[in-house]
Design a protein around this motif. Structure first.
Motif, PDB file in Angstrom:
ATOM      1  N   SER A 295      72.434  -5.561  44.820  1.00  0.00           N
ATOM      2  CA  SER A 295      71.127  -5.499  44.153  1.00  0.00           C
ATOM      3  C   SER A 295      70.095  -6.325  44.908  1.00  0.00           C
ATOM      4  O   SER A 295      68.989  -5.856  45.199  1.00  0.00           O
ATOM      5  CB  SER A 295      71.239  -5.955  42.705  1.00  0.00           C
ATOM      6  OG  SER A 295      71.760  -7.272  42.617  1.00  0.00           O
ATOM      7  N   LEU A 296      70.452  -7.563  45.256  1.00  0.00           N
ATOM      8  CA  LEU A 296      69.518  -8.408  45.999  1.00  0.00           C
ATOM      9  C   LEU A 296      69.333  -7.894  47.422  1.00  0.00           C
ATOM     10  O   LEU A 296      68.206  -7.917  47.945  1.00  0.00           O
ATOM     11  CB  LEU A 296      70.000  -9.854  46.036  1.00  0.00           C
ATOM     12  CG  LEU A 296      69.103 -10.815  46.820  1.00  0.00           C
ATOM     13  CD1 LEU A 296      67.700 -10.873  46.216  1.00  0.00           C
ATOM     14  CD2 LEU A 296      69.716 -12.212  46.888  1.00  0.00           C
ATOM     15  N   ALA A 297      70.391  -7.416  48.041  1.00  0.00           N
ATOM     16  CA  ALA A 297      70.279  -6.870  49.394  1.00  0.00           C
ATOM     17  C   ALA A 297      69.260  -5.739  49.431  1.00  0.00           C
ATOM     18  O   ALA A 297      68.453  -5.632  50.365  1.00  0.00           O
ATOM     19  CB  ALA A 297      71.643  -6.368  49.882  1.00  0.00           C
ATOM     20  N   GLY A 298      69.278  -4.909  48.402  1.00  0.00           N
ATOM     21  CA  GLY A 298      68.315  -3.812  48.333  1.00  0.00           C
ATOM     22  C   GLY A 298      66.897  -4.289  48.112  1.00  0.00           C
ATOM     23  O   GLY A 298      65.949  -3.754  48.701  1.00  0.00           O
ATOM     24  N   VAL A 299      66.741  -5.311  47.272  1.00  0.00           N
ATOM     25  CA  VAL A 299      65.405  -5.861  47.032  1.00  0.00           C
ATOM     26  C   VAL A 299      64.842  -6.467  48.322  1.00  0.00           C
ATOM     27  O   VAL A 299      63.658  -6.299  48.637  1.00  0.00           O
ATOM     28  CB  VAL A 299      65.450  -6.909  45.892  1.00  0.00           C
ATOM     29  CG1 VAL A 299      64.154  -7.709  45.824  1.00  0.00           C
ATOM     30  CG2 VAL A 299      65.712  -6.210  44.558  1.00  0.00           C
ATOM     31  N   ILE A 300      65.680  -7.177  49.065  1.00  0.00           N
ATOM     32  CA  ILE A 300      65.249  -7.741  50.347  1.00  0.00           C
ATOM     33  C   ILE A 300      64.814  -6.629  51.293  1.00  0.00           C
ATOM     34  O   ILE A 300      63.763  -6.715  51.950  1.00  0.00           O
ATOM     35  CB  ILE A 300      66.380  -8.568  50.982  1.00  0.00           C
ATOM     36  CG1 ILE A 300      66.700  -9.799  50.123  1.00  0.00           C
ATOM     37  CG2 ILE A 300      66.005  -9.000  52.406  1.00  0.00           C
ATOM     38  CD1 ILE A 300      67.964 -10.530  50.542  1.00  0.00           C
ATOM     39  N   LYS A 301      65.594  -5.568  51.344  1.00  0.00           N
ATOM     40  CA  LYS A 301      65.286  -4.441  52.225  1.00  0.00           C
ATOM     41  C   LYS A 301      63.946  -3.799  51.860  1.00  0.00           C
ATOM     42  O   LYS A 301      63.110  -3.534  52.737  1.00  0.00           O
ATOM     43  CB  LYS A 301      66.410  -3.408  52.144  1.00  0.00           C
ATOM     44  CG  LYS A 301      66.251  -2.214  53.061  1.00  0.00           C
ATOM     45  CD  LYS A 301      67.468  -1.300  52.978  1.00  0.00           C
ATOM     46  CE  LYS A 301      67.340  -0.119  53.918  1.00  0.00           C
ATOM     47  NZ  LYS A 301      68.556   0.752  53.866  1.00  0.00           N
ATOM     48  N   LEU A 302      63.721  -3.561  50.572  1.00  0.00           N
ATOM     49  CA  LEU A 302      62.460  -2.961  50.139  1.00  0.00           C
ATOM     50  C   LEU A 302      61.289  -3.914  50.360  1.00  0.00           C
ATOM     51  O   LEU A 302      60.175  -3.487  50.678  1.00  0.00           O
ATOM     52  CB  LEU A 302      62.542  -2.554  48.671  1.00  0.00           C
ATOM     53  CG  LEU A 302      63.500  -1.417  48.310  1.00  0.00           C
ATOM     54  CD1 LEU A 302      63.393  -1.078  46.830  1.00  0.00           C
ATOM     55  CD2 LEU A 302      63.236  -0.175  49.155  1.00  0.00           C
ATOM     56  N   SER A 303      61.550  -5.201  50.202  1.00  0.00           N
ATOM     57  CA  SER A 303      60.506  -6.194  50.429  1.00  0.00           C
ATOM     58  C   SER A 303      59.987  -6.141  51.861  1.00  0.00           C
ATOM     59  O   SER A 303      58.782  -6.245  52.107  1.00  0.00           O
ATOM     60  CB  SER A 303      61.044  -7.596  50.124  1.00  0.00           C
ATOM     61  OG  SER A 303      60.133  -8.590  50.528  1.00  0.00           O
ATOM     62  N   HIS A 304      60.900  -5.949  52.787  1.00  0.00           N
ATOM     63  CA  HIS A 304      60.497  -5.872  54.194  1.00  0.00           C
ATOM     64  C   HIS A 304      59.693  -4.612  54.501  1.00  0.00           C
ATOM     65  O   HIS A 304      59.051  -4.514  55.550  1.00  0.00           O
ATOM     66  CB  HIS A 304      61.739  -5.941  55.092  1.00  0.00           C
ATOM     67  CG  HIS A 304      62.407  -7.291  55.053  1.00  0.00           C
ATOM     68  ND1 HIS A 304      63.691  -7.514  55.513  1.00  0.00           N
ATOM     69  CD2 HIS A 304      61.971  -8.490  54.585  1.00  0.00           C
ATOM     70  CE1 HIS A 304      63.999  -8.782  55.349  1.00  0.00           C
ATOM     71  NE2 HIS A 304      62.975  -9.386  54.776  1.00  0.00           N
ATOM     72  N   GLU A 305      59.745  -3.674  53.566  1.00  0.00           N
ATOM     73  CA  GLU A 305      58.921  -2.459  53.698  1.00  0.00           C
ATOM     74  C   GLU A 305      57.576  -2.623  52.997  1.00  0.00           C
ATOM     75  O   GLU A 305      56.770  -1.694  52.966  1.00  0.00           O
ATOM     76  CB  GLU A 305      59.660  -1.255  53.094  1.00  0.00           C
ATOM     77  CG  GLU A 305      60.983  -0.917  53.768  1.00  0.00           C
ATOM     78  CD  GLU A 305      61.733   0.191  53.033  1.00  0.00           C
ATOM     79  OE1 GLU A 305      61.147   0.802  52.106  1.00  0.00           O
ATOM     80  OE2 GLU A 305      62.903   0.448  53.378  1.00  0.00           O
ATOM     81  N   GLY A 306      57.338  -3.797  52.388  1.00  0.00           N
ATOM     82  CA  GLY A 306      56.099  -4.022  51.645  1.00  0.00           C
ATOM     83  C   GLY A 306      56.064  -3.296  50.316  1.00  0.00           C
ATOM     84  O   GLY A 306      54.990  -2.935  49.818  1.00  0.00           O
ATOM     85  N   PHE A 307      57.232  -3.117  49.720  1.00  0.00           N
ATOM     86  CA  PHE A 307      57.359  -2.307  48.505  1.00  0.00           C
ATOM     87  C   PHE A 307      56.750  -2.974  47.273  1.00  0.00           C
ATOM     88  O   PHE A 307      56.170  -2.314  46.415  1.00  0.00           O
ATOM     89  CB  PHE A 307      58.839  -2.010  48.267  1.00  0.00           C
ATOM     90  CG  PHE A 307      59.134  -1.147  47.077  1.00  0.00           C
ATOM     91  CD1 PHE A 307      58.978   0.231  47.142  1.00  0.00           C
ATOM     92  CD2 PHE A 307      59.578  -1.699  45.882  1.00  0.00           C
ATOM     93  CE1 PHE A 307      59.261   1.039  46.040  1.00  0.00           C
ATOM     94  CE2 PHE A 307      59.856  -0.912  44.779  1.00  0.00           C
ATOM     95  CZ  PHE A 307      59.696   0.471  44.868  1.00  0.00           C
ATOM     96  N   PHE A 308      56.905  -4.285  47.139  1.00  0.00           N
ATOM     97  CA  PHE A 308      56.498  -4.989  45.926  1.00  0.00           C
ATOM     98  C   PHE A 308      55.081  -5.559  46.043  1.00  0.00           C
ATOM     99  O   PHE A 308      54.546  -5.718  47.138  1.00  0.00           O
ATOM    100  CB  PHE A 308      57.488  -6.127  45.635  1.00  0.00           C
ATOM    101  CG  PHE A 308      58.901  -5.679  45.488  1.00  0.00           C
ATOM    102  CD1 PHE A 308      59.325  -4.982  44.361  1.00  0.00           C
ATOM    103  CD2 PHE A 308      59.841  -5.934  46.494  1.00  0.00           C
ATOM    104  CE1 PHE A 308      60.638  -4.552  44.232  1.00  0.00           C
ATOM    105  CE2 PHE A 308      61.155  -5.513  46.379  1.00  0.00           C
ATOM    106  CZ  PHE A 308      61.560  -4.817  45.245  1.00  0.00           C
ATOM    107  N   LYS A 309      54.504  -5.866  44.887  1.00  0.00           N
ATOM    108  CA  LYS A 309      53.194  -6.504  44.832  1.00  0.00           C
ATOM    109  C   LYS A 309      53.335  -7.932  44.314  1.00  0.00           C
ATOM    110  O   LYS A 309      54.285  -8.249  43.583  1.00  0.00           O
ATOM    111  CB  LYS A 309      52.249  -5.721  43.914  1.00  0.00           C
ATOM    112  CG  LYS A 309      51.988  -4.285  44.340  1.00  0.00           C
ATOM    113  CD  LYS A 309      50.852  -3.683  43.535  1.00  0.00           C
ATOM    114  CE  LYS A 309      51.114  -3.674  42.042  1.00  0.00           C
ATOM    115  NZ  LYS A 309      52.194  -2.774  41.647  1.00  0.00           N
ATOM    116  N   LYS A 310      52.397  -8.771  44.652  1.00  0.00           N
ATOM    117  CA  LYS A 310      52.397 -10.151  44.203  1.00  0.00           C
ATOM    118  C   LYS A 310      52.461 -10.210  42.675  1.00  0.00           C
ATOM    119  O   LYS A 310      51.721  -9.506  41.987  1.00  0.00           O
ATOM    120  CB  LYS A 310      51.135 -10.868  44.694  1.00  0.00           C
ATOM    121  CG  LYS A 310      51.068 -12.332  44.289  1.00  0.00           C
ATOM    122  CD  LYS A 310      49.819 -12.999  44.834  1.00  0.00           C
ATOM    123  CE  LYS A 310      49.761 -14.461  44.406  1.00  0.00           C
ATOM    124  NZ  LYS A 310      48.554 -15.140  44.931  1.00  0.00           N
ATOM    125  N   GLY A 311      53.369 -11.028  42.176  1.00  0.00           N
ATOM    126  CA  GLY A 311      53.489 -11.207  40.730  1.00  0.00           C
ATOM    127  C   GLY A 311      54.427 -10.240  40.045  1.00  0.00           C
ATOM    128  O   GLY A 311      54.691 -10.382  38.847  1.00  0.00           O
TER     129      GLY A 311
END
Length: 355
Positions: A295-311
């Motif tokens: 689960s965290l590995a996937g979140v890290i991967k998507l984060s590096h794609e700029g998937f999430f927004k601040k907050g």
């Protein structure tokens, strides 16, 4: 003092139980939602990251949520024995709850493909453990055939009561946060959990308990990613044994959760899983099993794609306790330093480190 009495009693109004249902419980549920302290070390966006630690359940995994329901209903229906196929956690949970209910448990596992911590649990709880020369999908096929021929109650996630129990984790997340998270990430193996969480979120939304639904994010191991590939994987392989499944029983439910929520189901490599696994333990102080860290590995991967927004609030389900699979922890860690039983020898080792 008000003691927690288990998820069936706490969420009874949302579950298919009656006054005639004998509740078989080990006081499962009510697991901690832990705010990550060091998310900025690994996530590029400034998000609110939480871990829903299901390893705090009685048998050490999320499976207890579904098993309290499945075993309670099996006893209500006068079943003499339950049966399941398992990569480990289901067998441990089924054996524990069957022991509690004083009914027989039969677990069929793939030989050599199960962590010893999980096998030990099934054995000590008194289940009949049968190892087959095949993978999980072979085991599940055999279980289905046995249930068709004999009067066993099947307690894999195909059993709808399992999903009913597991959906309560979504209720707890909302109760603990005060709302649904923006994103909920979890490992995907047999896919019952993502199916259950989505069901729970939808029910809470329908009852007006939350004002918005989360986006569901599922992550499979790259060597066992049938949903990502859109085709069964005949010989799945991954260090994350709990999700080493090539043909998920709840495939359609996982796809529905993804599509209805506007989410994604992606693959992460074993290296990414183990890196996240070590981070959670060494930086956050939470010891989960390798599959949980998908689960965290996937979140890290998507984060590096700029998937999430601040907050954005992001909850990662950690499905099982690290003691389920200690071998991987030992292999990834610094080995003990051996010295003589003398304080001077110990101080020599500590020079430049702590003193």
């Amino acid at each position: 003092m008000v003691l927690w009495k288990g998820l069936i009693e706490h969420y009874r109004e949302y579950l298919p139980v009656t006054v005639n249902t004998p509740v078989i419980s080990l006081n499962e549920g009510n697991t901690p939602l832990i705010r990550a302290c060091h998310a900025n070390d690994i996530i590029t966006e400034d998000i609110e990251l939480y871990f829903k630690f299901e390893g705090a359940n009685p048998s050490g995994s999320f499976k207890d949520r579904g098993m309290t329901m499945a075993i309670s209903k099996a006893v209500e229906e006068n079943s003499r024995a339950v049966i399941c196929a398992s990569t480990g956690n289901t067998s441990a949970s089924a054996a524990a709850y069957s022991a509690r209910a004083r009914i027989g448990a039969i677990v069929i596992i793939p030989e050599g493909k199960i962590a010893m911590g999980k096998l030990a649990q099934a054995m000590i709880h008194g289940a009949m453990v049968i190892q087959i020369n095949g993978n999980f999908d072979d085991a599940l096929r055999i279980v289905k055939e046995l249930v068709a021929r004999h009067k066993f109650a099947m307690v894999n996630s195909i059993n709808p009561y399992r999903i009913e129990g597991q959906k309560t984790a979504a209720f707890e997340v909302c109760d603990q946060l005060g709302s649904a998270p923006v994103y909920h990430a979890m490992p995907v193996g047999n896919a019952g959990n993502i199916t259950a969480y989505w069901k729970g979120y939808k029910e809470y939304f329908g009852q007006g308990k939350i004002k918005a639904l989360p986006t569901m994010l599922g992550f499979q191991a790259a060597g066992a990613a049938p949903i990502v590939r859109d085709a069964p994987v005949p010989d799945p392989e991954t260090v994350a044994t709990a999700i080493r499944i090539g043909n998920p029983a709840s495939w359609s439910g996982a796809v529905a959760a993804r599509d209805e929520s506007g989410g994604r189901i992606e693959a992460v490599t074993d290296q990414e899983i183990l890196s996240a696994y070590k981070f959670i333990a060494s930086k956050e102080g939470v010891f989960c099993e390798p599959a949980s860290a998908a689960s965290l590995a996937g979140v890290i991967k998507l984060s590096h794609e700029g998937f999430f927004k601040k907050g954005d609030s992001v909850v990662c389900t950690l499905t099982g306790h690290g003691l389920k699979d200690p071998d991987n922890a030992i292999q990834l860690s610094e080995q003990p330093i051996k010295v003589s039983a003398d304080i001077s020898a110990v101080e020599e080792v500590l020079k430049g480190c702590c003193i």
